[in-house]
Design a protein around this motif. Structure first.
Motif, PDB file in Angstrom:
ATOM      1  N   ALA A 265       0.820  -1.087   0.087  1.00 28.80           N
ATOM      2  CA  ALA A 265       0.184  -0.094  -0.099  1.00 28.80           C
ATOM      3  C   ALA A 265       0.953   1.062   0.042  1.00 28.80           C
ATOM      4  O   ALA A 265       0.545   2.228  -0.652  1.00 28.80           O
ATOM      5  CB  ALA A 265      -1.022   0.114   1.111  1.00 28.80           C
ATOM      6  N   GLY A 266       2.151   1.160   0.671  1.00 33.70           N
ATOM      7  CA  GLY A 266       2.636   2.520   0.664  1.00 33.70           C
ATOM      8  C   GLY A 266       3.835   2.538  -0.606  1.00 33.70           C
ATOM      9  O   GLY A 266       4.600   3.418  -0.597  1.00 33.70           O
ATOM     10  N   GLY A 267       3.905   1.475  -1.326  1.00 30.47           N
ATOM     11  CA  GLY A 267       4.804   1.413  -2.267  1.00 30.47           C
ATOM     12  C   GLY A 267       6.256   0.865  -2.002  1.00 30.47           C
ATOM     13  O   GLY A 267       6.649   0.953  -0.869  1.00 30.47           O
ATOM     14  N   GLU A 268       6.815  -0.034  -2.899  1.00 29.67           N
ATOM     15  CA  GLU A 268       8.079  -0.777  -2.346  1.00 29.67           C
ATOM     16  C   GLU A 268       9.194   0.359  -2.012  1.00 29.67           C
ATOM     17  O   GLU A 268       9.783  -0.121  -1.280  1.00 29.67           O
ATOM     18  CB  GLU A 268       8.384  -1.569  -3.387  1.00 29.67           C
ATOM     19  N   ASP A 269       9.045   1.395  -2.966  1.00 24.91           N
ATOM     20  CA  ASP A 269      10.494   2.178  -2.642  1.00 24.91           C
ATOM     21  C   ASP A 269      10.237   3.311  -1.709  1.00 24.91           C
ATOM     22  O   ASP A 269      10.942   4.287  -1.583  1.00 24.91           O
ATOM     23  CB  ASP A 269      10.998   2.823  -3.961  1.00 24.91           C
ATOM     24  N   GLY A 270       8.981   3.502  -1.289  1.00 27.26           N
ATOM     25  CA  GLY A 270       8.499   4.716  -0.498  1.00 27.26           C
ATOM     26  C   GLY A 270       9.141   4.882   0.724  1.00 27.26           C
ATOM     27  O   GLY A 270       9.738   3.712   1.280  1.00 27.26           O
ATOM     28  N   PRO A 271       9.555   6.105   1.405  1.00 24.30           N
ATOM     29  CA  PRO A 271      10.167   5.979   2.610  1.00 24.30           C
ATOM     30  C   PRO A 271       9.154   5.365   3.762  1.00 24.30           C
ATOM     31  O   PRO A 271       8.124   5.322   3.626  1.00 24.30           O
ATOM     32  CB  PRO A 271      10.201   7.378   2.811  1.00 24.30           C
ATOM     33  N   THR A 272       9.991   4.772   4.800  1.00 18.07           N
ATOM     34  CA  THR A 272       9.315   4.261   5.522  1.00 18.07           C
ATOM     35  C   THR A 272       9.579   4.628   7.140  1.00 18.07           C
ATOM     36  O   THR A 272       8.917   4.278   8.118  1.00 18.07           O
ATOM     37  CB  THR A 272       9.616   2.545   5.793  1.00 18.07           C
ATOM     38  N   LYS A 273      10.537   5.644   7.309  1.00 15.95           N
ATOM     39  CA  LYS A 273      10.912   6.166   8.523  1.00 15.95           C
ATOM     40  C   LYS A 273      10.594   7.438   8.822  1.00 15.95           C
ATOM     41  O   LYS A 273      10.659   8.290   7.890  1.00 15.95           O
ATOM     42  CB  LYS A 273      12.436   5.749   8.795  1.00 15.95           C
ATOM     43  N   ARG A 274       9.845   7.890   9.587  1.00 11.91           N
ATOM     44  CA  ARG A 274       9.484   9.578  10.060  1.00 11.91           C
ATOM     45  C   ARG A 274      10.540   9.865  11.232  1.00 11.91           C
ATOM     46  O   ARG A 274      10.654   9.127  12.193  1.00 11.91           O
ATOM     47  CB  ARG A 274       8.071   9.569  10.098  1.00 11.91           C
ATOM     48  N   TRP A 275      10.882  11.075  10.973  1.00 12.57           N
ATOM     49  CA  TRP A 275      11.867  11.680  12.083  1.00 12.57           C
ATOM     50  C   TRP A 275      10.977  12.503  13.127  1.00 12.57           C
ATOM     51  O   TRP A 275      11.530  12.669  14.316  1.00 12.57           O
ATOM     52  CB  TRP A 275      12.677  12.664  11.105  1.00 12.57           C
ATOM     53  N   SER A 276      10.024  12.894  12.639  1.00 11.91           N
ATOM     54  CA  SER A 276       9.101  13.853  13.595  1.00 11.91           C
ATOM     55  C   SER A 276       8.554  13.057  14.434  1.00 11.91           C
ATOM     56  O   SER A 276       7.824  12.157  14.430  1.00 11.91           O
ATOM     57  CB  SER A 276       8.404  14.816  12.932  1.00 11.91           C
ATOM     58  N   ARG A 277       8.538  13.631  15.743  1.00  9.53           N
ATOM     59  CA  ARG A 277       7.512  12.965  16.892  1.00  9.53           C
ATOM     60  C   ARG A 277       6.447  13.724  17.271  1.00  9.53           C
ATOM     61  O   ARG A 277       5.064  13.316  17.043  1.00  9.53           O
ATOM     62  CB  ARG A 277       8.368  12.893  18.309  1.00  9.53           C
ATOM     63  N   ASP A 278       6.373  15.098  17.065  1.00 13.66           N
ATOM     64  CA  ASP A 278       4.956  15.922  17.253  1.00 13.66           C
ATOM     65  C   ASP A 278       5.192  16.931  16.347  1.00 13.66           C
ATOM     66  O   ASP A 278       5.951  18.092  16.468  1.00 13.66           O
ATOM     67  CB  ASP A 278       5.409  16.356  18.669  1.00 13.66           C
ATOM     68  N   THR A 279       4.298  16.832  15.532  1.00  9.12           N
ATOM     69  CA  THR A 279       4.115  17.792  14.612  1.00  9.12           C
ATOM     70  C   THR A 279       3.178  19.051  14.657  1.00  9.12           C
ATOM     71  O   THR A 279       2.819  19.891  14.040  1.00  9.12           O
ATOM     72  CB  THR A 279       3.910  17.236  13.069  1.00  9.12           C
ATOM     73  N   GLU A 280       2.221  18.666  15.951  1.00  8.57           N
ATOM     74  CA  GLU A 280       1.326  19.697  16.287  1.00  8.57           C
ATOM     75  C   GLU A 280       1.692  21.034  16.405  1.00  8.57           C
ATOM     76  O   GLU A 280       1.081  21.945  15.818  1.00  8.57           O
ATOM     77  CB  GLU A 280       0.689  19.054  17.465  1.00  8.57           C
ATOM     78  N   PRO A 281       2.892  21.398  17.000  1.00  5.37           N
ATOM     79  CA  PRO A 281       3.183  22.751  17.072  1.00  5.37           C
ATOM     80  C   PRO A 281       3.299  23.502  15.752  1.00  5.37           C
ATOM     81  O   PRO A 281       2.712  24.355  15.577  1.00  5.37           O
ATOM     82  CB  PRO A 281       4.613  22.811  17.818  1.00  5.37           C
ATOM     83  N   LEU A 282       3.825  23.010  14.740  1.00 13.12           N
ATOM     84  CA  LEU A 282       4.122  23.326  13.598  1.00 13.12           C
ATOM     85  C   LEU A 282       2.647  23.522  12.960  1.00 13.12           C
ATOM     86  O   LEU A 282       2.261  24.562  12.250  1.00 13.12           O
ATOM     87  CB  LEU A 282       5.101  22.811  12.710  1.00 13.12           C
ATOM     88  N   ALA A 283       1.874  22.316  12.819  1.00 16.25           N
ATOM     89  CA  ALA A 283       0.547  22.409  12.444  1.00 16.25           C
ATOM     90  C   ALA A 283       0.002  23.592  13.025  1.00 16.25           C
ATOM     91  O   ALA A 283      -1.168  24.137  12.245  1.00 16.25           O
ATOM     92  CB  ALA A 283       0.044  21.194  12.677  1.00 16.25           C
ATOM     93  N   SER A 284      -0.076  23.744  14.580  1.00 15.05           N
ATOM     94  CA  SER A 284      -0.893  24.884  14.899  1.00 15.05           C
ATOM     95  C   SER A 284      -0.639  26.230  14.280  1.00 15.05           C
ATOM     96  O   SER A 284      -1.272  27.307  14.186  1.00 15.05           O
ATOM     97  CB  SER A 284      -1.338  24.839  16.267  1.00 15.05           C
ATOM     98  N   ASP A 285       0.849  26.453  14.148  1.00 20.88           N
ATOM     99  CA  ASP A 285       1.369  27.544  13.610  1.00 20.88           C
ATOM    100  C   ASP A 285       0.401  27.809  12.283  1.00 20.88           C
ATOM    101  O   ASP A 285      -0.048  28.885  11.748  1.00 20.88           O
ATOM    102  CB  ASP A 285       2.819  27.751  13.124  1.00 20.88           C
ATOM    103  N   TYR A 286       0.684  26.874  11.498  1.00 26.36           N
ATOM    104  CA  TYR A 286      -0.235  26.925   9.988  1.00 26.36           C
ATOM    105  C   TYR A 286      -1.666  27.299  10.464  1.00 26.36           C
ATOM    106  O   TYR A 286      -2.072  28.204   9.461  1.00 26.36           O
ATOM    107  CB  TYR A 286       0.186  25.813   9.289  1.00 26.36           C
ATOM    108  N   GLN A 287      -2.388  26.411  11.158  1.00 21.03           N
ATOM    109  CA  GLN A 287      -3.762  26.800  11.203  1.00 21.03           C
ATOM    110  C   GLN A 287      -3.799  28.113  11.757  1.00 21.03           C
ATOM    111  O   GLN A 287      -4.817  28.853  11.174  1.00 21.03           O
ATOM    112  CB  GLN A 287      -4.349  25.810  12.468  1.00 21.03           C
ATOM    113  N   ALA A 288      -3.068  28.759  12.476  1.00 22.81           N
ATOM    114  CA  ALA A 288      -3.288  30.169  12.962  1.00 22.81           C
ATOM    115  C   ALA A 288      -2.902  31.080  11.794  1.00 22.81           C
ATOM    116  O   ALA A 288      -3.884  32.107  11.576  1.00 22.81           O
ATOM    117  CB  ALA A 288      -2.224  30.413  14.289  1.00 22.81           C
TER     118      ALA A 288
END
Ligand code: ADP
Ligand code: MG
Length: 307
Positions: A265-288
């Motif tokens: 479903a993710g594709g054989e070659d796609g990335p599988t590791k994420r670096w970020s733990r908490d994306t909420e603060p940046l997401a809330s900057d964008y929401q504001a």
């Protein structure tokens, strides 16, 4: 000399925001993608026009499948053909793709008069038709650094301008150059209005430094009566890396789990590791910031209508 010709009657495409800075790497594409997805998520119809030949917003930020690499936009500018967006990149979000085929557009725009074509009229007409048929509530245009002819043309077409900048002098110089293009466009009859400037990639804890940067931005805006946006976009490299690897905005990354290695479903070659733990603060900057932009847009459009 620029080739952008003036129309007899000044016109600008309503509810259309150009995000620009003469310098690259100041957050233009990231901001366009994050705001577009945020507004579409809230049930509005949004069109993104990627006018950058790097096509970062199309490919890296939004992960558009079947990009035409800028062909449709280039054809519109040159021949006045209809714009052909990729539909439903997200629910309610369509994208006129950017990419390497836009390189040709720069040349076309620069030599327009010589060839008897009017790319500005072509874009105005095609955008207005697309907005009517697509019933878009908001159009966001991402622009590339550098290409002055295309930038001047975009300034003659849009109704609003938003300028992101980082705190370093190079980015602020880029914003200043852009401000000069803006004033030049206005002098030549463009109806575009500067909506505000956004501080990007800054440290929310560096309060004094941010105040100093805002001071420099205020100096740039001196006499215009325009305030920089109150909300800024914080530095978060891990989320920025994940956003581009998975083609999701910080808001979309909040509940996202990467596919396991080998997961079809993710594709054989796609990335599988994420670096970020908490994306909420940046997401809330964008929401504001999204809220602030929508409020300024609504107020500004009302004022324009009243005038
Ligand atoms: N919040 C952030 N903090 C730090 N770096 C970021 C952030 N958001 C995006 N970036 C990174 O900054 C770089 C420039 O962003 P981009 O949106 O491409 O700018 P531009 O379109 O002006 O060239 C990219 O490498 C992007 O991944
Ligand atoms: Mg970009």
């Amino acid at each position: 000399m620029t080739s952008t010709r003036l129309l007899p009657v000044p016109r600008a495409v309503r509810r259309t925001i150009l995000v620009a800075n003469q310098k690259g790497g100041v957050g233009k594409s990231s901001i366009v993608a994050a705001i577009a997805v945020a507004v579409a998520k809230r049930g509005k119809r949004v069109l993104v026009v990627d006018a950058d030949q790097q096509g970062n917003c199309t490919i890296r930020d939004l992960g558009v499948n079947g990009s035409d690499e800028g062909r449709s936009l280039a054809m519109t500018l040159q021949y006045g053909s209809a714009l052909e967006p990729v539909l439903d990149v997200r629910e309610g979000l369509d994208v006129v793709c950017g990419g390497k085929l836009l390189a040709m557009a720069g040349t076309v725009v620069s030599n327009a008069e010589q060839h008897g074509i009017d790319p500005r009229h072509n874009l105005l007409t095609a955008l207005e038709a697309l907005i009517e048929s697509g019933r878009y509530d908001l159009v966001l245009i991402d622009s590339g650094p550098g290409d002055r002819g295309v930038l001047d043309l975009l300034l003659q077409v849009v109704s609003w301008l938003v300028v992101p900048t980082k705190e370093d002098d190079g980015s602020i110089d880029g914003a200043e150059l852009l401000a000069r293009r803006y004033l030049w466009a206005r002098k030549n009859g463009a109806l575009v209005e500067l909506m505000g400037m956004i501080l990007f990639d800054c440290n929310p804890r560096a309060v004094r430094r941010n105040e100093d940067t805002l001071g420099k931005i205020m100096d740039l805006l001196d006499g215009t009566g325009i305030q920089p946006f109150r909300n800024f976009i914080r530095q978060d490299k891990a989320t920025a890396l994940d956003a581009r690897a998975f083609h999701l905005t910080p808001e979309e990354l909040i509940n996202f789990t990467p596919p396991k290695a080998g997961d079809s479903a993710g594709g054989e070659d796609g990335p599988t590791k994420r670096w970020s733990r908490d994306t909420e603060p940046l997401a809330s900057d964008y929401q504001a910031l999204t809220k602030e932009i929508l409020v300024r847009l609504a107020t500004g459009e009302r004022t324009k209508e009243a005038v």
